[in-house]
Design a protein around this motif. Structure first.
Motif, PDB file in Angstrom:
ATOM      1  N   SER A 121       0.829  -1.208   0.000  1.00 43.08           N
ATOM      2  CA  SER A 121       0.000   0.000   0.000  1.00 43.08           C
ATOM      3  C   SER A 121       0.861   1.255   0.000  1.00 43.08           C
ATOM      4  N   ASP A 122       2.172   1.104   0.288  1.00 41.37           N
ATOM      5  CA  ASP A 122       3.095   2.234   0.226  1.00 41.37           C
ATOM      6  C   ASP A 122       3.802   2.311  -1.123  1.00 41.37           C
ATOM      7  N   GLY A 123       3.428   1.433  -2.073  1.00 39.61           N
ATOM      8  CA  GLY A 123       4.001   1.462  -3.408  1.00 39.61           C
ATOM      9  C   GLY A 123       5.266   0.637  -3.575  1.00 39.61           C
ATOM     10  N   VAL A 124       5.761   0.017  -2.510  1.00 35.98           N
ATOM     11  CA  VAL A 124       6.977  -0.794  -2.568  1.00 35.98           C
ATOM     12  C   VAL A 124       6.640  -2.182  -3.101  1.00 35.98           C
ATOM     13  N   ASP A 125       7.475  -2.716  -4.007  1.00 37.80           N
ATOM     14  CA  ASP A 125       7.290  -4.078  -4.499  1.00 37.80           C
ATOM     15  C   ASP A 125       7.616  -5.050  -3.376  1.00 37.80           C
ATOM     16  N   ILE A 126       6.675  -5.971  -3.092  1.00 38.81           N
ATOM     17  CA  ILE A 126       6.837  -6.917  -1.992  1.00 38.81           C
ATOM     18  C   ILE A 126       6.640  -8.343  -2.487  1.00 38.81           C
ATOM     19  N   ARG A 127       7.144  -9.295  -1.695  1.00 42.13           N
ATOM     20  CA  ARG A 127       7.023 -10.723  -2.008  1.00 42.13           C
ATOM     21  C   ARG A 127       6.550 -11.483  -0.783  1.00 42.13           C
ATOM     22  N   HIS A 128       6.087 -12.689  -1.047  1.00 33.85           N
ATOM     23  CA  HIS A 128       5.698 -13.638  -0.002  1.00 33.85           C
ATOM     24  C   HIS A 128       4.730 -12.990   0.995  1.00 33.85           C
ATOM     25  N   VAL A 129       3.621 -12.521   0.474  1.00 27.67           N
ATOM     26  CA  VAL A 129       2.625 -11.814   1.273  1.00 27.67           C
ATOM     27  C   VAL A 129       1.682 -12.841   1.902  1.00 27.67           C
ATOM     28  N   VAL A 130       1.611 -12.832   3.250  1.00 29.09           N
ATOM     29  CA  VAL A 130       0.797 -13.778   4.010  1.00 29.09           C
ATOM     30  C   VAL A 130      -0.242 -12.973   4.784  1.00 29.09           C
ATOM     31  N   TYR A 131      -1.497 -12.992   4.305  1.00 27.44           N
ATOM     32  CA  TYR A 131      -2.581 -12.204   4.885  1.00 27.44           C
ATOM     33  C   TYR A 131      -3.252 -12.968   6.021  1.00 27.44           C
ATOM     34  N   PHE A 132      -3.642 -12.231   7.081  1.00 24.42           N
ATOM     35  CA  PHE A 132      -4.333 -12.908   8.175  1.00 24.42           C
ATOM     36  C   PHE A 132      -5.365 -12.050   8.885  1.00 24.42           C
ATOM     37  N   ALA A 133      -5.460 -10.772   8.631  1.00 24.06           N
ATOM     38  CA  ALA A 133      -6.428  -9.929   9.340  1.00 24.06           C
ATOM     39  C   ALA A 133      -6.807  -8.733   8.476  1.00 24.06           C
ATOM     40  N   VAL A 134      -7.902  -8.083   8.881  1.00 18.73           N
ATOM     41  CA  VAL A 134      -8.319  -6.816   8.276  1.00 18.73           C
ATOM     42  C   VAL A 134      -8.648  -5.871   9.421  1.00 18.73           C
ATOM     43  N   LYS A 135      -8.137  -4.653   9.341  1.00 17.27           N
ATOM     44  CA  LYS A 135      -8.440  -3.644  10.357  1.00 17.27           C
ATOM     45  C   LYS A 135      -8.543  -2.294   9.665  1.00 17.27           C
ATOM     46  N   ASP A 136      -9.551  -1.550  10.026  1.00 19.80           N
ATOM     47  CA  ASP A 136      -9.798  -0.227   9.443  1.00 19.80           C
ATOM     48  C   ASP A 136      -9.829  -0.285   7.917  1.00 19.80           C
ATOM     49  N   GLY A 137     -10.357  -1.379   7.377  1.00 23.21           N
ATOM     50  CA  GLY A 137     -10.485  -1.527   5.937  1.00 23.21           C
ATOM     51  C   GLY A 137      -9.203  -1.911   5.218  1.00 23.21           C
ATOM     52  N   LEU A 138      -8.115  -2.126   5.964  1.00 24.60           N
ATOM     53  CA  LEU A 138      -6.840  -2.515   5.358  1.00 24.60           C
ATOM     54  C   LEU A 138      -6.485  -3.948   5.707  1.00 24.60           C
ATOM     55  N   SER A 139      -5.914  -4.659   4.752  1.00 27.18           N
ATOM     56  CA  SER A 139      -5.431  -6.008   5.009  1.00 27.18           C
ATOM     57  C   SER A 139      -4.147  -5.934   5.816  1.00 27.18           C
ATOM     58  N   VAL A 140      -4.010  -6.860   6.765  1.00 23.59           N
ATOM     59  CA  VAL A 140      -2.796  -6.967   7.571  1.00 23.59           C
ATOM     60  C   VAL A 140      -2.095  -8.239   7.126  1.00 23.59           C
ATOM     61  N   ALA A 141      -0.793  -8.116   6.785  1.00 24.57           N
ATOM     62  CA  ALA A 141      -0.063  -9.250   6.232  1.00 24.57           C
ATOM     63  C   ALA A 141       1.426  -9.119   6.515  1.00 24.57           C
ATOM     64  N   PHE A 142       2.096 -10.268   6.590  1.00 23.33           N
ATOM     65  CA  PHE A 142       3.548 -10.308   6.640  1.00 23.33           C
ATOM     66  C   PHE A 142       4.058 -10.277   5.202  1.00 23.33           C
ATOM     67  N   SER A 143       5.171  -9.603   4.960  1.00 24.43           N
ATOM     68  CA  SER A 143       5.784  -9.581   3.635  1.00 24.43           C
ATOM     69  C   SER A 143       7.203  -9.063   3.757  1.00 24.43           C
ATOM     70  N   HIS A 144       7.950  -9.188   2.666  1.00 24.42           N
ATOM     71  CA  HIS A 144       9.268  -8.551   2.626  1.00 24.42           C
ATOM     72  C   HIS A 144       9.392  -7.756   1.342  1.00 24.42           C
ATOM     73  N   ALA A 145      10.123  -6.642   1.430  1.00 22.82           N
ATOM     74  CA  ALA A 145      10.369  -5.826   0.252  1.00 22.82           C
ATOM     75  C   ALA A 145      11.308  -6.583  -0.679  1.00 22.82           C
ATOM     76  N   VAL A 146      11.055  -6.508  -1.970  1.00 22.12           N
ATOM     77  CA  VAL A 146      11.880  -7.192  -2.949  1.00 22.12           C
ATOM     78  C   VAL A 146      13.339  -6.765  -2.808  1.00 22.12           C
ATOM     79  N   ASP A 147      13.573  -5.465  -2.539  1.00 25.01           N
ATOM     80  CA  ASP A 147      14.951  -4.978  -2.433  1.00 25.01           C
ATOM     81  C   ASP A 147      15.540  -5.162  -1.033  1.00 25.01           C
ATOM     82  N   GLY A 148      14.811  -5.813  -0.111  1.00 20.97           N
ATOM     83  CA  GLY A 148      15.328  -6.074   1.223  1.00 20.97           C
ATOM     84  C   GLY A 148      15.223  -4.907   2.173  1.00 20.97           C
ATOM     85  N   ALA A 149      14.640  -3.796   1.751  1.00 20.27           N
ATOM     86  CA  ALA A 149      14.573  -2.600   2.579  1.00 20.27           C
ATOM     87  C   ALA A 149      13.339  -2.596   3.471  1.00 20.27           C
TER      88      ALA A 149
END
Length: 186
Positions: A121-149
């Motif tokens: 949602s911040d525009g950063v390319d991410i991988r391995h997104v694991v969704y588990f919750a929704v709060k305030d209309g946004l999905s909550v998920a674990f992920s990592h930035a493709v560039d490691g940042a």
């Protein structure tokens, strides 16, 4: 029969097939927690981002006692840390996390959806997104930035992404099949 009826019927059939396949995939065998060592970026981060520091290799943190039993992912809001716990309540490593601006409520969850790649949602390319919750209309998920940042959220932006290092992201992805329990604690 009108074309809209055909399209509706085909869409409903496709959704039913995907649901059946997801349930079958979620009920299969799950791999044990995977030791991964220190998280290290695999690519040079962009100039606007900071490289996420990895957890200390010598720091063995205890699993929070209020996190439940059995195979699960434990996410501590206060410690900003994740544990991948096997069925015998053991783990090989824990990982530092960098939460977004929206945090899930404490309690039990389960992995509800997975996506190999996406744009955060911040525009950063991410991988391995694991969704588990929704709060305030946004999905909550674990992920990592493709560039490691681990970039700071843009001022005023609401994000539900919980970023981890690349190695941690890959370990969570391997561990977190659909339906895997997640326990969010203090």
């Amino acid at each position: 029969m009108p074309s809209w009826a055909w399209v509706t019927a085909l869409t409903a059939g496709a959704l039913a097939a995907v649901t059946v396949l997801a349930v079958q995939a979620g009920s299969g065998p799950r791999p044990p927690a995977v030791p991964t060592g220190q998280a290290k970026p695999t690519a040079k981060p962009s100039p606007s981002a900071t490289v996420a520091p990895g957890p200390s290799e010598t720091a063995k943190r205890e699993i929070p006692t209020s996190s439940g039993e059995g195979r699960r992912i434990v996410y501590s809001l206060g410690e900003q840390r994740v544990w991948l716990v096997d069925p015998d309540n053991n783990y090989d490593n824990s990982f530092a996390v960098w939460p977004g601006t929206i945090s899930p409520e404490k309690g039990p969850y389960a992995v509800s959806f997975r996506r190999e790649e996406a744009a955060g949602s911040d525009g950063v390319d991410i991988r391995h997104v694991v969704y588990f919750a929704v709060k305030d209309g946004l999905s909550v998920a674990f992920s990592h930035a493709v560039d490691g940042a681990s970039p700071q959220p843009a001022p005023g932006a609401s994000t539900g992404g919980i970023r981890v290092g690349v190695d941690a992201g890959e370990a969570i992805w391997k561990f977190a099949a659909l339906g895997t329990k997640i326990s969010v604690v203090d």
